[in-house]
Scaffold this active site. Sequence first.
Site, PDB file in Angstrom:
ATOM      1  N   HIS A 326       0.801  -1.221   0.000  1.00 47.77           N
ATOM      2  CA  HIS A 326       0.000   0.000   0.000  1.00 47.77           C
ATOM      3  C   HIS A 326       0.834   1.271   0.000  1.00 47.77           C
ATOM      4  O   HIS A 326       0.333   2.323  -0.403  1.00 47.77           O
ATOM      5  CB  HIS A 326      -0.951   0.011   1.204  1.00 47.77           C
ATOM      6  CG  HIS A 326      -2.157  -0.849   1.013  1.00 47.77           C
ATOM      7  ND1 HIS A 326      -2.147  -2.208   1.254  1.00 47.77           N
ATOM      8  CD2 HIS A 326      -3.407  -0.568   0.578  1.00 47.77           C
ATOM      9  CE1 HIS A 326      -3.342  -2.707   0.989  1.00 47.77           C
ATOM     10  NE2 HIS A 326      -4.122  -1.734   0.571  1.00 47.77           N
ATOM     11  N   GLY A 327       2.053   1.201   0.438  1.00 47.83           N
ATOM     12  CA  GLY A 327       2.848   2.422   0.410  1.00 47.83           C
ATOM     13  C   GLY A 327       4.154   2.307   1.154  1.00 47.83           C
ATOM     14  O   GLY A 327       4.346   1.417   1.991  1.00 47.83           O
TER      15      GLY A 327
END
Length: 487
Positions: A326-327
């Site tokens: 996700h990041g």
Amino acid sequence: MLFNSIDFAIFLPVVFILYWFLINRNLKLQNFLIVVASYTFYGWWDWRFLSLIIFSTIIDYSIGLSLVNQENQVKRKILLWTSILVNIGFLGFFKYYNFFIDNFISAFSFFGTEIKANSLNIILPVGISFYTFQTLSYTIDVYKNKLESSKDFIAFSAFVSFFPQLVAGPIERATNLLPQFNNKRDFDYNKAVDGMRQILWGLFKKIVVADNCAEYANDIFNNSTDYSGTTLILGAIFFTFQIYGDFSGYSDIAIGTSRLFGFNLARNFAFPYFSRDIAEFWRRWHISLSTWFRDYIYIPLGGSRGKDLIKVRNTFIVFVVSGFWHGANWTFIVWGLLNAIYFIPLLLTNNNRKNIGTPAQGKLLPSLKEFLAMLLTFGLTVFAWIFFRANSIGHAWDYIRDMIIGLTNSGGYIQTINFINNKTGFFIPLIILVFFLIEWLGREGQFAIANLGTKWKRSIRYAMYYAIIISIFWFTGKGQQFIYFQF
């Protein structure tokens, strides 16, 4: 190009008309149009990054053909790992280079050694996390002989770049989507109407629910030290509905748009906030990513076979990787770890598949037991989202600390009421309530309004549709970028 933009409102009907009315009978031309439309759709944001999609397409197409003609297992593995390293290499460089550099410098600084290394001003290509996993699924499935390699480069290019789900999913499996580009497609009026209905509901989720919740969630999270504990809880709840409306709304628009062109994409959300435990939540949330990690990481690691320690290890690996996907921020990793901690007790007690069917199926209301289970699961999910939304681990801990301590302050409840009254006028909570009610009534369908109202009088059903349309136009000015574009 954003789904909730004027550009897309013009783009979609133009492509639709060209697709069905000018080249309806020619499959190759239809596929070619999809490639051109997809590259235009993606290039609207930044033409430079089209080279990444084209390069990944050429690499995986060529490796797929080579795998078919290669019987030597060592060479087959080399081909597979070439695809994996190229795709993950691109993803790693653009998404995680600065993260690793910064943490490398911090680690050595902790021990008193100064390391000089420059971070780069890297622009993260929109959708790279999605189309990278999509092309990898193709190579892996061809390697495992689950899928024949594509011999049609245009069809394969259309599969990789298919514009409805190119930048934020669903992450399509080659086994599902690629064959659809090889089969003749005829216009289906009922499918198109159903697609339009799903697009409508997706736009409502995004524009009416997510964008309005975002305005107040951002205010509370960005100024968390100014607010009371109950207001911080409200901020977490606003973000909970923001990310669901935003991401599932995008998926609904993507799936609905695909149906307009005769394609069936995989379902990506199945009313996750009605889940009765965290295992059920992950079967209902971002389904295409959860099943991708299950099939390509969890099961190859041994899955749920073997000793409990192996199960726990595999579960932690999948959730940490999911968080990192996700990041490039430790907040996402902690979010993943927290969900793993939620999940593991269910796995070890063999209760992870206890709740499979629709909550309160065939009933208007859930039982007290189901309601309490859903409430607990929702509360755990809201708490985890705090880490997902926070700017840093420190920000998340401060937010949680202030939230808990602030609950003992009776004046905080008054501040929260004033916040709702002065900033939202109780209108946003009402929107959330109506949204929640519609989702609950339509929970047995593929999306909330898929079957809702089919037994109502036509005038009442169409009144609901018009009310949704009016509300979308009413709130269009608040338009914000989709959250998952940055992932």
